[in-house]
Enzyme design. Sequence first.
Site, PDB file in Angstrom:
ATOM      1  N   GLY A 196       0.821  -1.196   0.000  1.00  0.00           N
ATOM      2  CA  GLY A 196       0.000   0.000   0.000  1.00  0.00           C
ATOM      3  C   GLY A 196       0.858   1.249   0.000  1.00  0.00           C
ATOM      4  O   GLY A 196       2.083   1.189   0.216  1.00  0.00           O
TER       5      GLY A 196
ATOM      6  N   GLU B 189      10.389  -4.359   4.863  1.00  0.00           N
ATOM      7  CA  GLU B 189      11.361  -3.919   3.858  1.00  0.00           C
ATOM      8  C   GLU B 189      12.767  -4.370   4.250  1.00  0.00           C
ATOM      9  O   GLU B 189      13.707  -3.570   4.331  1.00  0.00           O
ATOM     10  CB  GLU B 189      11.312  -2.394   3.692  1.00  0.00           C
ATOM     11  CG  GLU B 189      10.166  -1.918   2.842  1.00  0.00           C
ATOM     12  CD  GLU B 189      10.203  -2.514   1.459  1.00  0.00           C
ATOM     13  OE1 GLU B 189      11.229  -2.399   0.779  1.00  0.00           O
ATOM     14  OE2 GLU B 189       9.203  -3.134   1.054  1.00  0.00           O
TER      15      GLU B 189
END
Length: 607
Positions: free
Chosen positions: A376, A506
């Site tokens: 997102g 990440e």
Amino acid sequence: MNAKPNTAARRNKWGDFVALIRETKPPKLQLIVALVLSLIGTVVSLVIPLFTKNLVDGFSLDSLDPIHIVLLVAAFVAQTVAAGVSIYLLNRTGHRIVAGIRERLWRKLLALPVSYYDDTKTGELTSRVTNDTGIVRGLITEQLSGSLNGIISMIGSIVILLVMDWKMTLVMLIAVPVTFAVMAPLGRQMYRISKGMQDETARFTSVLNQVLSEIRLVKSSNAEPREYENGKAGIAGLYRFGVREGKVQAMIAPVMMLVVMGLVVALIGYGGVRVSSGAMTAGELVAFLLYLFQIVMPATQLSTFFTQFQKAMGATERIVEALRSDEEAYGTGRPVPKEERPIVLEDVRFAYKPGEPVLRGVGFAIEPGKVTAVVGPSGSGKTTLFSLLERYYAPQSGTIRFGADPIDELSLREWRARIGYVSQDSPLIAGTIRDNIVYGTDRDVSREELERAARSAYADAFIRSLPDGYETEVGERGIKLSGGQRQRIAIARALLRDPALLMLDEATSSLDSKSEQAVQEALDNLMRGRTTIVIAHRLSTVVDADRIVFIEKGEVTGIGTHEELFETHPMYREFAVNQLRMHAEAGQGRAGGQEAETEEKSIASRL
């Protein structure tokens, strides 16, 4: 109208102070011995003026008795030894008490939830542990002995003086209400100043911690002038409070001196009249003056104690405030079931601040043994979702379940032990590379296990190239290592934990192109057969995920596989196409372009 509340507040602060001391379990025997020795020294000092009185009244060379001289010297020696031992024991007791307070504060700070640190600056907490506890220590080690001795000395001296000459004593006692009337408002003012000084010290400490820990950011941003002004403002604030404190102390000392000099002049004048009339002897006048000093000097000490006590009350208020804050329920809750279960979010809502929702009714399931990717735009609530899964925060409404069990009913210690978390920031502690890889592991880690985890994270090669290998110091926050090196050490730490739930935020973002593929392969091995939730911007990770959850503005707007979302979700399709374009552009500038092209074709074939 305000007298009763103020009195109750002062009584409550005194109660908090006493409770704080008692909860540290001070060595009572040591404290009693110190106070008894202090009492002995004070009693001896009360006898000396009486001996002086007899010596003055009957002074002659023939009246000098060697035994009296020996007794006088012995009394001085006994008083000195008793006072020295008493001061040492009180200092030791004071340091023991403060060590106990600091230990309680440190344990409390580690047990407080993350939300507490969101609203409290680190420098302020540092000031509580160091400066405020230091004020309490000063009261106990430097002022308590003198004040107790002073009270005993004053009471004993007044009793003896009343017996010797009650009229002279009454003249002297007139100064007591006058002194109290002046000192009481000064003491209240000192309390307010001290409290402000401690708050300002905490703020200044916070500025120092923030600036010095991020000195590279300060310099790279040319922010030295700005931070200089911030620090200068803090220093000016401390200066203002210091000047105000100095004004109060400047009033206290002259007032006490005025009272003392007035008493001495009055007593010498009145005593001289009484000696000349034969109502008292010269020896009695000398003894009276000596007892006066045994009252005045402790009174001065008590005024200092009173000032320090007001400071300690302000410090205690801050310490108690931290100690009473709600902790994480770390040691409570049911055991976490051993079997693998889905993690289900049901209508989860959360906001850091009222009226500013971050998650708005989020609901989806994380299947055991599968890879779930959360995708997102920035600010959509992805990292907040991880924080809720880690139980740093609790949802304002809705439930997160592990199977049928709400996770907030399970043991927090066991729940977090199941999670391996690799964040984008890759935080490291000051210490060696070994310290960082084994950090949080509650067992002895062999050299073989350590190196295996490092090899799996593709960190072993660069670690061995360093002069001290695994014993290399990484510096504060790992500043001596590159971003990619820090990331690989964080991945090695997660590998060593062998978690049931792997959370990757990440995790390859700081790696160079050469290391990225190798570490991604290590992560793929780690993720295989393990429940994994990934915050991903890397297209290959998203494409290969078993399930993708797309979040926009705190709401889930799409759930499915890559193919399903690419067909039905316009924003996801835009995300995928943009990622492929960026990937292709990056691949053109890399070595190993053939491999990059092969990967791009593989991904493109699924778009």
